[in-house]
Scaffold this motif. Structure first.
Motif, PDB file in Angstrom:
ATOM      1  N   LEU A 126      -8.337  -4.804   0.251  1.00  0.00           N
ATOM      2  CA  LEU A 126      -7.522  -5.900   0.552  1.00  0.00           C
ATOM      3  C   LEU A 126      -7.352  -6.784   0.437  1.00  0.00           C
ATOM      4  O   LEU A 126      -8.433  -7.356   1.588  1.00  0.00           O
ATOM      5  N   ASP A 127      -6.764  -8.069   0.057  1.00  0.00           N
ATOM      6  CA  ASP A 127      -6.079  -9.833  -0.241  1.00  0.00           C
ATOM      7  C   ASP A 127      -6.215  -9.828   1.371  1.00  0.00           C
ATOM      8  O   ASP A 127      -4.518  -9.581   1.392  1.00  0.00           O
ATOM      9  N   ARG A 162      -5.262  -2.501  10.352  1.00  0.00           N
ATOM     10  CA  ARG A 162      -5.453  -1.657  11.650  1.00  0.00           C
ATOM     11  C   ARG A 162      -4.299   0.025  11.805  1.00  0.00           C
ATOM     12  O   ARG A 162      -4.617   0.617  11.508  1.00  0.00           O
ATOM     13  N   ALA A 163      -3.418  -0.558  10.934  1.00  0.00           N
ATOM     14  CA  ALA A 163      -1.918   0.254  10.554  1.00  0.00           C
ATOM     15  C   ALA A 163      -2.111   1.347   9.848  1.00  0.00           C
ATOM     16  O   ALA A 163      -2.280   2.654   9.586  1.00  0.00           O
ATOM     17  N   LEU A 164      -3.243   0.558   8.696  1.00  0.00           N
ATOM     18  CA  LEU A 164      -3.582   1.843   7.255  1.00  0.00           C
ATOM     19  C   LEU A 164      -4.761   2.930   7.837  1.00  0.00           C
ATOM     20  O   LEU A 164      -5.187   3.640   7.471  1.00  0.00           O
ATOM     21  N   PHE A 179     -13.048   0.284   3.308  1.00  0.00           N
ATOM     22  CA  PHE A 179     -11.606  -0.739   3.494  1.00  0.00           C
ATOM     23  C   PHE A 179     -12.782  -2.349   3.101  1.00  0.00           C
ATOM     24  O   PHE A 179     -13.709  -2.615   3.723  1.00  0.00           O
ATOM     25  N   ASP A 180     -12.217  -2.141   2.715  1.00  0.00           N
ATOM     26  CA  ASP A 180     -13.033  -3.563   1.968  1.00  0.00           C
ATOM     27  C   ASP A 180     -11.910  -4.823   1.895  1.00  0.00           C
ATOM     28  O   ASP A 180     -11.199  -5.172   1.312  1.00  0.00           O
ATOM     29  N   VAL A 181     -12.675  -5.750   3.222  1.00  0.00           N
ATOM     30  CA  VAL A 181     -11.477  -6.883   3.112  1.00  0.00           C
ATOM     31  C   VAL A 181     -12.622  -8.091   2.828  1.00  0.00           C
ATOM     32  O   VAL A 181     -13.350  -8.429   2.936  1.00  0.00           O
ATOM     33  N   HIS A 182     -10.930  -9.053   1.902  1.00  0.00           N
ATOM     34  CA  HIS A 182     -11.418  -9.777   1.022  1.00  0.00           C
ATOM     35  C   HIS A 182     -10.821 -10.815   2.096  1.00  0.00           C
ATOM     36  O   HIS A 182      -9.717 -11.162   1.659  1.00  0.00           O
ATOM     37  N   ALA A 197     -10.585  -4.055  13.603  1.00  0.00           N
ATOM     38  CA  ALA A 197      -8.777  -3.714  13.093  1.00  0.00           C
ATOM     39  C   ALA A 197      -9.943  -2.385  11.881  1.00  0.00           C
ATOM     40  O   ALA A 197      -8.783  -1.801  11.282  1.00  0.00           O
ATOM     41  N   GLY A 198     -11.021  -1.731  11.676  1.00  0.00           N
ATOM     42  CA  GLY A 198     -10.912  -1.275  10.644  1.00  0.00           C
ATOM     43  C   GLY A 198     -11.088  -1.678   9.327  1.00  0.00           C
ATOM     44  O   GLY A 198     -12.306  -0.419   9.051  1.00  0.00           O
ATOM     45  N   ALA A 199     -11.662  -2.841   8.915  1.00  0.00           N
ATOM     46  CA  ALA A 199     -12.889  -3.032   8.268  1.00  0.00           C
ATOM     47  C   ALA A 199     -14.445  -2.505   7.934  1.00  0.00           C
ATOM     48  O   ALA A 199     -14.781  -2.571   8.743  1.00  0.00           O
TER      49      ALA A 199
END
Length: 220
Positions: free
Chosen positions: A37-38, A56-58, A66-69, A85-87
């Motif tokens: 997730l960019d 959060r929705a996904l 979930f790989d948040v950048h 949110a779930g990262a």
């Protein structure tokens, strides 16, 4: 000895934004390992993408890591929001805050994996003082801000340099590459030491029916 297949981390930035839930489920079924997730703030990088509410929705729709950048400055205010949110993994840029060590420790305090992101002009020396606090190092092979850019060949030398540092430190951190990654250069990235590949267009091209073949081509 042959290198193991890399983790494939499709960037949802290249998906259909009108159908993000469907896209996340489709790449999971197609064999992706993580979902990237960019997060761009229109300030640190010249684009504006998604916030914690999209994450959060996904989250209930997709079982992938979930790989948040975080391409945000300052990054610190967003760490807790995306963790909630779930990262699963949160990666930040050294330039995006005054205290990189403190930010990485905060990510880990929240029970998440911590990553640092090196832009094309960022020195690998920044790793030396935080390497024990890293679960991931992300090498940008484009300048961040937009999808669809061409791979910067000089990134291969940086991958090699980071691989050497991680090995010397006995670190098991994931070494990830992001930007212009496609089947034609994936093997070079892995041979240089990468263990995870972020891919946008290379995965999402051709529609859902093509995702499995696209992912397999990156792993080959």
């Amino acid at each position: 000895m042959a290198q193991p297949a890399p983790l494939i981390c499709p960037s949802i930035l290249a998906g259909d934004f009108a159908r993000l839930g469907d896209e996340a489920r489709a790449v999971e079924v197609a064999g992706a390992d993580w979902l990237h997730l960019d997060v761009m703030d229109g300030h640190f990088v010249p684009n504006l993408t998604i916030g914690p509410d999209i994450c959060r929705a996904l989250r209930p729709l997709c079982g992938l890591t979930f790989d948040v950048h975080l391409m945000c400055a300052p990054a610190d205010p967003w760490i807790e929001a995306f963790a909630e949110a779930g990262a699963d993994v949160l990666s930040i840029h050294p330039e995006a805050g005054p205290h990189l060590h403190r930010s990485l420790r905060r990510i880990r305090q929240l029970g998440k994996k911590a990553g640092v992101v090196l832009n094309p002009a960022t020195s690998v020396d920044v790793l030396d003082w935080v390497i024990e606090d890293l679960d991931l190092v992300l090498i940008m092979s484009v300048n961040p801000g937009f999808g669809g850019q061409g791979f910067i060949e000089g990134a291969l030398k940086k991958i090699e340099a980071v691989r050497a540092r991680l090995d010397a430190a006995g670190s098991s951190a994931v070494l990830q590459v992001d930007g212009g990654v496609k089947a034609e250069n994936a093997r070079a990235c892995v041979d240089a030491g990468a263990t995870a590949l972020v891919a946008g267009t290379a995965v999402f091209k051709g529609g859902a029916g093509a995702y499995a073949a696209n992912i397999a081509a990156l792993k080959a």
